[in-house]
Design an enzyme around this catalytic site. Structure first.
Site, PDB file in Angstrom:
ATOM      1  N   TYR A 124      39.957  27.522  15.117  1.00 29.34           N
ATOM      2  CA  TYR A 124      38.933  27.276  14.097  1.00 29.34           C
ATOM      3  C   TYR A 124      38.684  25.791  13.878  1.00 29.34           C
ATOM      4  O   TYR A 124      37.933  25.424  12.978  1.00 29.34           O
ATOM      5  CB  TYR A 124      39.350  27.906  12.776  1.00 29.34           C
ATOM      6  CG  TYR A 124      39.082  29.384  12.702  1.00 29.34           C
ATOM      7  CD1 TYR A 124      39.682  30.255  13.602  1.00 29.34           C
ATOM      8  CD2 TYR A 124      38.232  29.912  11.743  1.00 29.34           C
ATOM      9  CE1 TYR A 124      39.446  31.607  13.547  1.00 29.34           C
ATOM     10  CE2 TYR A 124      37.995  31.270  11.681  1.00 29.34           C
ATOM     11  CZ  TYR A 124      38.602  32.111  12.581  1.00 29.34           C
ATOM     12  OH  TYR A 124      38.361  33.452  12.526  1.00 29.34           O
ATOM     13  N   LYS A 191      52.098  34.095  19.216  1.00 27.99           N
ATOM     14  CA  LYS A 191      52.104  34.623  20.585  1.00 27.99           C
ATOM     15  C   LYS A 191      52.803  33.570  21.452  1.00 27.99           C
ATOM     16  O   LYS A 191      52.251  33.051  22.439  1.00 27.99           O
ATOM     17  CB  LYS A 191      50.650  34.877  21.037  1.00 27.99           C
ATOM     18  CG  LYS A 191      50.520  35.593  22.352  1.00 27.99           C
ATOM     19  CD  LYS A 191      50.616  37.090  22.232  1.00 27.99           C
ATOM     20  CE  LYS A 191      50.611  37.727  23.614  1.00 27.99           C
ATOM     21  NZ  LYS A 191      50.871  39.160  23.602  1.00 27.99           N
ATOM     22  N   ASP A 225      50.650  40.936  18.749  1.00 26.73           N
ATOM     23  CA  ASP A 225      50.194  42.289  19.123  1.00 26.73           C
ATOM     24  C   ASP A 225      51.146  43.351  18.569  1.00 26.73           C
ATOM     25  O   ASP A 225      50.702  44.355  17.997  1.00 26.73           O
ATOM     26  CB  ASP A 225      50.006  42.425  20.648  1.00 26.73           C
ATOM     27  CG  ASP A 225      51.062  41.708  21.465  1.00 26.73           C
ATOM     28  OD1 ASP A 225      51.945  41.072  20.857  1.00 26.73           O
ATOM     29  OD2 ASP A 225      51.017  41.783  22.700  1.00 26.73           O
ATOM     30  N   ASP A 249      43.285  35.298  10.136  1.00 25.94           N
ATOM     31  CA  ASP A 249      41.946  35.807   9.805  1.00 25.94           C
ATOM     32  C   ASP A 249      41.849  37.280  10.192  1.00 25.94           C
ATOM     33  O   ASP A 249      41.414  38.128   9.406  1.00 25.94           O
ATOM     34  CB  ASP A 249      40.908  34.981  10.569  1.00 25.94           C
ATOM     35  CG  ASP A 249      39.498  35.240  10.079  1.00 25.94           C
ATOM     36  OD1 ASP A 249      39.346  35.849   9.004  1.00 25.94           O
ATOM     37  OD2 ASP A 249      38.549  34.841  10.776  1.00 25.94           O
TER      38      ASP A 249
END
Ligand code: NAI
Length: 362
Positions: A124, A191, A225, A249
């Site tokens: 972002y 991740k 995930d 988000d």
């Protein structure tokens, strides 16, 4: 005590939910003077920008603001008002409590967690290179020359910076918040197995910060995930969850979906000097101007704002009123009424009037 607060109604359903929120805050007994400021798609023709300087100045003056959602026009080159506001006021924390409201038709009735999302960097950051431009091609050549890998020439590129400083700030906020609020665990989501130099850095800084809280606050981490699957299967295993910007988000909407939808999810953007409260949802152009919006998320954002201003009694009255209206279930908006109940759903104004009645009764 009287507080002056900047009110940015936004656009789309923002004008409707902001009006509802103002009435409910008045009914709560809090003494708020609203200073109106503009932002959103409607400002572009008038000021050439969706976020006029005067609006940023108004937030700086009053230090506290509440805003409705603002539409980000697609393909006009204008950046999101929210991203710009967060950057210009250094609102580095996005705080989003997610709690089941009995009667709201959520998939779970015992969710009570808090999303703490880093608000200034990651994908972002707004550092992007358009496909086919000389800058994008130069960057592709540079990356190849570094031996860092090859990128197809017809790629657009978005940069994902994650810094030690910003990560430390957000993780420390999450731990301090967890301690102050009597929470029991902080979970960092990442991740790191794939993006070793961005998410890997996030995780290692989070672990360092966690060490400083050892014995006072439990800590664990999840790969994003697996985290999503865990959330859907059993969200009660989470308490305070800290994320880099993008995952935070996405997880906010996921979490909102578990407790009944976007119409219920409040939030706050917090920095060292300023705080801007806003619902998680957007301007919902599909229902704007039809008196169909659910104002609960913005009303609960106002309750967070009242806590921030030290007006805990007024905030509690609002939350108690909301719980009562949902528990009674007679006057709920269409986004909540998905269960085929008989009768017309409530309008935004109808729900607001009912909530005000309940607050006054309590
Ligand atoms: P959205 O949140 O506006 O709408 C998604 C879906 O949820 C729509 O079907 C909408 O009707 C429904 N919904 C959302 N809030 C609701 C409410 N309070 N009551 C009842 N139903 C509600 O997301 P979308 O469609 O992706 O974005 C629309 C615009 O909003 C875009 O221009 C986007 O950039 C902007 N946006 C602004 C935000 C902000 O200002 N904080 C945050 C998210 C999006």
């Amino acid at each position: 005590m009287r507080h002056t607060v900047t009110l940015i109604p936004g656009d789309g359903i923002g004008t409707e939910t902001s009006a509802a929120m103002q009435q409910v805050v008045a009914a709560s007994g809090a003494d708020i003077e609203w200073e109106l400021a503009e932002a959103g798609a409607g400002c572009i023709d008038k000021y050439g920008t969706p976020l006029p300087d005067a609006t940023i100045e108004a937030v700086k003056r009053n230090k506290v603001a509440i805003k409705g959602p603002c539409t980000t026009p697609v393909g006009t080159g204008f950046r999101s008002v929210n991203v710009a506001l967060r950057k210009s006021l250094n609102l580095y924390v996005n705080l989003r409590p997610v709690m089941s409201i009995p009667g709201a038709g959520g998939r779970y009735d015992d969710v009570d967690l808090v999303i703490v999302r880093e608000n200034t960097e990651d994908l972002y950051a707004g550092i992007e290179f358009e496909e086919g431009t000389s800058k994008a091609l130069e960057l592709i050549d540079f990356i190849e020359a570094q031996g860092a890998g090859s990128i197809a020439k017809d790629s657009g590129i978005s940069i994902k910076p994650i810094s030690i400083g910003a990560t430390k700030n957000i993780v420390e906020f999450a731990f301090d918040y967890a301690v102050k609020q009597g929470r029991h665990k902080v979970t960092a989501v990442h991740k790191a197995n794939i993006m070793k130099h961005s998410d890997g850095l996030f995780l290692s800084v989070a672990r360092d910060v966690a060490q400083g809280f050892e014995g006072r606050m439990a800590f664990d981490d999840r790969i994003v995930d697996a985290f999503c699957m865990n959330m859907v299967m059993d969200p009660t295993q989470f308490d305070v969850i800290v994320f880099p910007n993008l995952y935070g988000d996405i997880a906010s909407d996921l979490a909102a979906g578990l407790v009944g939808g976007l119409g219920l999810a409040p939030g706050a953007n917090i920095g060292k000097e300023y705080a801007v409260f806003e619902a998680v949802h957007g301007s919902a152009p599909d229902i704007a101007g039809k008196n169909l919006a659910n104002p609960t998320a913005q009303i609960l954002s106002a309750a967070m704002m009242l806590d921030h201003l030290g007006e805990q009694d007024a905030a509690s009255r609002i939350r108690a009123g909301v719980r009562t209206v949902y528990a009674e279930g007679r006057c709920l908006t269409g986004d909540i009424r998905r269960d085929g109940r008989e009768g017309e759903p409530a309008t935004c104004t109808g729900f607001t009037e009912e909530l005000i009645r309940k607050i006054e009764e309590l």
